[in-house]
Design an enzyme around this catalytic site. Structure first.
Site, PDB file in Angstrom:
ATOM      1  N   GLU A  64       4.695   2.953   0.361  1.00 16.53           N
ATOM      2  CA  GLU A  64       4.623   2.275  -0.910  1.00 16.53           C
ATOM      3  C   GLU A  64       3.735   3.207  -1.819  1.00 16.53           C
ATOM      4  O   GLU A  64       3.558   3.116  -3.048  1.00 16.53           O
ATOM      5  CB  GLU A  64       4.486   0.901  -1.093  1.00 16.53           C
ATOM      6  CG  GLU A  64       5.643   0.151  -0.232  1.00 16.53           C
ATOM      7  CD  GLU A  64       5.594   0.050   1.301  1.00 16.53           C
ATOM      8  OE1 GLU A  64       4.731   0.407   1.760  1.00 16.53           O
ATOM      9  OE2 GLU A  64       6.554  -0.535   1.955  1.00 16.53           O
ATOM     10  N   ASP A 123      11.093 -14.984   5.477  1.00 16.62           N
ATOM     11  CA  ASP A 123      10.020 -14.133   6.052  1.00 16.62           C
ATOM     12  C   ASP A 123       8.697 -14.516   5.937  1.00 16.62           C
ATOM     13  O   ASP A 123       7.628 -13.958   6.707  1.00 16.62           O
ATOM     14  CB  ASP A 123      10.052 -12.577   5.174  1.00 16.62           C
ATOM     15  CG  ASP A 123      11.472 -11.906   5.907  1.00 16.62           C
ATOM     16  OD1 ASP A 123      11.656 -12.105   6.905  1.00 16.62           O
ATOM     17  OD2 ASP A 123      12.048 -11.301   4.982  1.00 16.62           O
TER      18      ASP A 123
END
Lengths: 320, 275
Positions: A64, A123
């Site tokens: 990223e 998550d």
């Protein structure tokens, strides 16, 4: 997410899908639009752009930081890059790249934070962005988009693409009912009244408009008239309009699916300083999220569901 | 091979650049002398031999781009820009880091024409350069992107992400120039944090690698020309350099990374460079 808008049942759209479709539409009109992805394309729906324009789609791998600065480089070449990953990584992992490579130079990069807030319910804390609004709002030159449904997502993406400068677009993972009043138009910085009311004004951004509308409907059955004001962009935000919409109200409620630290709550409290209008706050109260079996379950647990908004509306009426 | 007169011209220009560096830093003020002087010869070759650029049209689409990933060496680029005529030397040379100056402590493209990107948070410049190179390719431009990287900076993880990306996208219009001066802020790179076999690493990351003496303008020019023949992969030029090169008392001394000059040192530096 269940909500009613004046008793009218509406359609449902997904912000991610609407985003992906809008990217393809814009990409067809403007060859400078390019899309970068960090291996989450099937989730962020940037995959739709990949199918349509493979030559302008950059799969950057799970990296990223490089993706974000690389997007800055594409902007230097005159492109309009959209970066894609989950909101928590977009704003966190790549924060310094956004700040240093992009924002100081006002580069024309659109950072899209997908699965924001608690919407990636399963998550847990590492994947739930409670701080992205505060982080991105703190960066000078940044415009922060917080659309409330799939319809508005398309408008926000269009506005971001048309704006020459860095943008952050916060998107929810899950399907949302259509609530944005398209006839109201879309203008960066301007609050949108989703529902009129005289006793209380409920300010929201992102998905919280849904719970607020449902709560306002329930409040009406109790004889309380609550307005619901959606904030399409946390930054910039027309302070004069925020103040105007609070005028004459007994109190206001601010609710957001983001941290109390540095979000809309603090912003509205700041904007209304000196007016004497009491402010009731609803936010993620400086805690991390956790896994749950649904987004709705987490919102209820963190007291961000319609019933919680209703309680705050009741409180706001009797204040101070 | 450079003609003798060309070689001499580039060496003279490198000397001017070093004089400008010293003048900009001035007396009693911190400035990144060491890492700027180590790049002076390379920057001379880039701006006065290799790059297609036009000071009267700084945004010309077809231009080559030079980015300083090691943004703290901004003054070497400022020197090249002022010697090229991007801005008035006399007006600006004593304004470094002063309030309101376009000569910021780190490069700012919004304040100074000729600066291509905002750099200074180390490890990000190669990503920017690679994205820029990819964008230029999309437009079918022949422009090259040069990015100077410090050897201390190579400890940043993002830079290796960027190397992988440059290779993955076959960016043969990108040249990474590693200024291997062997010193970082607190001492020798070999003592502080070992990079290991740099040449082997860059090859493993998919680069065409050349090692040159970064103070030999002829060797640098040759390596840059050679880079133009490489297809389908990015080029890395590892330039062996001396930090503080050209300023005898500062050569190889880590404390001149961002040190200050006394009046005597300032005079001495300009005297040596005038010779």
């Amino acid at each position: 997410m269940s909500s009613r808008n004046g008793g009218l049942k509406l359609g449902t759209h997904n912000q991610r899908v609407e985003y992906g479709k809008k990217l393809v539409e814009l990409g067809g009109k403007n060859a400078d639009i390019v899309v970068l992805e960090a291996d989450l394309g099937k989730s962020t729906m940037s995959s739709l752009f990949e199918e349509a324009f493979p030559d302008r789609y950059f799969e950057m791998g799970i990296a990223e930081q490089n993706m974000t600065s690389f997007a800055g480089g594409l902007a230097l070449a005159g492109k309009i890059p959209f970066t894609n990953t989950f909101a928590v990584f977009a704003s966190g992992r790549a924060y310094d790249q956004i700040r240093q490579s992009i924002a100081t130079a006002k580069l024309n990069v659109k950072v899209v934070g997908s699965s924001s807030g608690m919407s990636d319910f399963g998550d847990g804390a590492t994947h739930q962005s409670i701080d992205d609004v505060a982080i991105m709002s703190a960066v000078p030159n940044m415009t922060v988009f917080t659309p409330c449904d799939g319809i508005e997502t398309g408008l926000a993406v269009e506005a971001a693409a048309a704006l020459d400068g860095p943008c952050y677009i916060r998107l929810c993972r899950n399907d949302l009912e259509d609530i944005y009043p398209v006839q109201a138009g879309y203008r960066i910085g301007e609050p949108v009244a989703l529902r009129e009311g005289v006793d209380v004004a409920v300010y929201t951004h992102g998905i919280m408009a849904h719970a607020a509308l449902a709560a306002a409907q329930m409040a009406q059955e109790e004889g309380i008239s609550a307005a619901v004001i959606h904030i399409p962009t946390i930054k910039p935000l027309r302070e004069d309009l925020v103040r105007k919409l609070a005028e004459g109200k007994k109190g206001v409620v601010v609710c957001e699916e983001a941290s109390i630290q540095g979000g809309l709550n603090m912003l509205v409290s700041y904007i209304l300083r000196g007016t004497g209008i009491p402010v009731e706050s609803m936010a993620v109260m400086d805690v991390f999220g956790q896994s749950g079996s649904s987004h709705q379950e987490l919102l209820a647990y963190y007291e961000l569901d319609a019933e919680s908004v209703l309680k705050k509306i009741r409180k706001a009426v009797v204040l101070p | 091979m450079l003609e003798a007169v060309e070689k001499q011209r580039l060496e003279e220009m490198a000397k001017e650049i070093r004089k400008d560096i010293v003048t900009m830093i001035g007396v009693g003020k911190a400035g990144h002398l060491g890492g700027s002087c180590s790049l002076a010869d390379i920057v001379s070759v880039l701006y006065f031999y290799k790059m297609n650029h036009d000071p009267s049209d700084p945004k010309k689409k077809e231009r080559d781009r030079f980015l300083l990933s090691k943004g703290h060496a901004a003054i070497v680029q400022y020197a090249a820009l002022m010697e090229s005529g991007y801005f008035d030397k006399e007006e600006s040379i004593h304004t470094l880091k002063k309030l309101g100056s376009h000569l910021q402590g780190h490069p700012d493209m919004r304040k100074l024409a000729g600066i291509e990107a905002n750099t200074g948070s180390l490890g990000q410049g190669v990503s920017l350069a690679a994205g820029l190179a990819a964008g230029l390719k999309l437009d079918g431009l022949e422009s090259k992107v040069y990015v100077a990287v410090g050897d201390g900076e190579l400890a940043e993880g993002q830079i290796w992400e960027a190397f992988m990306a440059a290779s993955n996208f076959e960016l043969d219009n990108l040249r990474v120039i590693i200024d291997r001066n062997g010193l970082q802020a607190t001492g020798k790179t070999a003592d502080r944090f070992r990079i290991g076999d740099l040449e082997g690493k860059m090859k493993a990351f998919g680069f065409e690698v050349t090692v040159v003496d970064g103070h030999d303008v002829e060797a640098v020019a040759q390596a840059l020309d050679q880079a133009d023949t490489v297809k389908k992969k990015p080029v890395c030029i590892i330039a062996d350099t001396v930090k503080g090169k050209g300023i005898p008392f500062a050569e190889g001394i880590a404390s001149f990374h961002n040190g200050t000059l006394t009046q005597e040192q300032y005079d001495e530096a300009l005297r040596v460079l005038a010779g």
